[in-house]
Design a protein around this motif. Sequence first.
Motif, short mmCIF file in Angstrom:
data_model
loop_
_atom_site.label_atom_id
_atom_site.label_comp_id
_atom_site.label_asym_id
_atom_site.label_seq_id
_atom_site.Cartn_x
_atom_site.Cartn_y
_atom_site.Cartn_z
N LEU A 1 -21.26 -70.82 -42.95
CA LEU A 1 -22.12 -70.53 -44.10
C LEU A 1 -22.38 -71.77 -44.94
CD1 LEU A 1 -20.67 -67.07 -45.17
CD2 LEU A 1 -22.98 -67.51 -44.28
N VAL A 2 -21.37 -72.60 -45.15
CA VAL A 2 -21.55 -73.82 -45.93
C VAL A 2 -22.48 -74.79 -45.19
CG1 VAL A 2 -20.40 -75.86 -46.90
CG2 VAL A 2 -19.40 -73.59 -47.23
N VAL A 3 -22.29 -74.94 -43.89
CA VAL A 3 -23.20 -75.80 -43.11
C VAL A 3 -24.62 -75.26 -43.21
CG1 VAL A 3 -23.79 -76.60 -40.78
CG2 VAL A 3 -21.41 -76.68 -41.56
N HIS A 4 -24.77 -73.96 -43.11
CA HIS A 4 -26.09 -73.33 -43.22
C HIS A 4 -26.72 -73.60 -44.59
CE1 HIS A 4 -28.94 -69.87 -43.54
NE2 HIS A 4 -29.23 -70.29 -42.32
N ASP A 5 -25.91 -73.51 -45.64
CA ASP A 5 -26.42 -73.81 -46.99
C ASP A 5 -27.01 -75.21 -47.07
OD1 ASP A 5 -25.46 -71.39 -47.99
OD2 ASP A 5 -23.72 -72.28 -48.97
N LEU A 6 -26.32 -76.16 -46.47
CA LEU A 6 -26.68 -77.57 -46.64
C LEU A 6 -27.65 -78.10 -45.59
CD1 LEU A 6 -23.16 -78.85 -47.67
CD2 LEU A 6 -25.10 -78.33 -49.15
N LEU A 7 -27.63 -77.52 -44.39
CA LEU A 7 -28.48 -78.05 -43.31
C LEU A 7 -29.48 -77.05 -42.75
CD1 LEU A 7 -25.84 -80.10 -41.29
CD2 LEU A 7 -27.38 -80.90 -43.09
N GLY A 8 -29.36 -75.79 -43.15
CA GLY A 8 -30.28 -74.77 -42.62
C GLY A 8 -29.93 -74.43 -41.19
N GLY A 9 -30.94 -74.08 -40.41
CA GLY A 9 -30.74 -73.72 -39.01
C GLY A 9 -30.39 -72.25 -38.86
N ILE B 1 -27.39 -64.61 -35.68
CA ILE B 1 -27.11 -63.58 -36.67
C ILE B 1 -27.87 -63.91 -37.95
CG2 ILE B 1 -25.30 -62.53 -38.10
CD1 ILE B 1 -25.01 -61.81 -35.18
N GLU B 2 -28.58 -62.94 -38.48
CA GLU B 2 -29.29 -63.16 -39.73
C GLU B 2 -28.28 -63.29 -40.86
OE1 GLU B 2 -32.48 -60.81 -42.53
OE2 GLU B 2 -32.59 -60.53 -40.35
N TYR C 1 -14.23 -62.57 -33.55
CA TYR C 1 -15.54 -63.22 -33.47
C TYR C 1 -15.39 -64.67 -33.90
CZ TYR C 1 -17.64 -58.61 -33.02
OH TYR C 1 -17.98 -57.36 -32.58
N HIS C 2 -16.33 -65.50 -33.45
CA HIS C 2 -16.35 -66.91 -33.83
C HIS C 2 -17.77 -67.25 -34.27
CE1 HIS C 2 -15.46 -71.11 -34.02
NE2 HIS C 2 -16.37 -71.41 -33.11
N TRP C 3 -17.87 -68.01 -35.38
CA TRP C 3 -19.15 -68.39 -35.96
C TRP C 3 -19.36 -69.90 -35.90
CZ3 TRP C 3 -22.43 -64.89 -38.69
CH2 TRP C 3 -21.94 -63.59 -38.76
N TRP C 4 -20.59 -70.31 -35.67
CA TRP C 4 -20.97 -71.72 -35.73
C TRP C 4 -22.45 -71.81 -36.04
CZ3 TRP C 4 -19.95 -69.14 -31.21
CH2 TRP C 4 -20.88 -69.20 -30.18
N ASN C 5 -23.03 -73.02 -35.96
CA ASN C 5 -24.42 -73.24 -36.37
C ASN C 5 -25.24 -73.84 -35.24
OD1 ASN C 5 -22.44 -73.87 -38.75
ND2 ASN C 5 -24.29 -73.07 -39.67
N ARG C 6 -26.53 -73.52 -35.28
CA ARG C 6 -27.51 -74.18 -34.41
C ARG C 6 -28.57 -74.77 -35.32
NH1 ARG C 6 -29.75 -70.23 -30.68
NH2 ARG C 6 -27.83 -70.52 -29.52
#
Length: 126
Positions: A45-53, A100-101, A69-74
Amino acid sequence: MTLRNFNDLERAIRGGWGADTTTPEHRPHWTPDNPARDQCGVTALVVHDLLGGELIRGEVHVSGERVDYHWWNRLGMGIEVDLTREQFAPDETVVGGVVIERPAEIVRLREEYELLRSRVVAELCS
């Protein structure tokens, strides 16, 4: 806040992890020897805040059974960023990965997310 490079973000996130930013039910088992353990949701979530994707969620399997479950960013151009991948033991495997939205409101792990985010932003602004 200006993000100079990805290494600064990674360093700030890793420096912000603690028992108080991990999943509460796993908090008693968190150790500095494996600081990424159970930090994936708040970190993504923090990466998403700062870099989007996009936010990606896969399943953690042990002996073929889903245990978590495991979460990461694209990010753009399909670049995947997973700052917590090293948390897993050899018998744990991450399977799949679906977009995931982002929830309109963070309910689960809200305090942990806000704490990690505030630490990261403070470090990046210093």
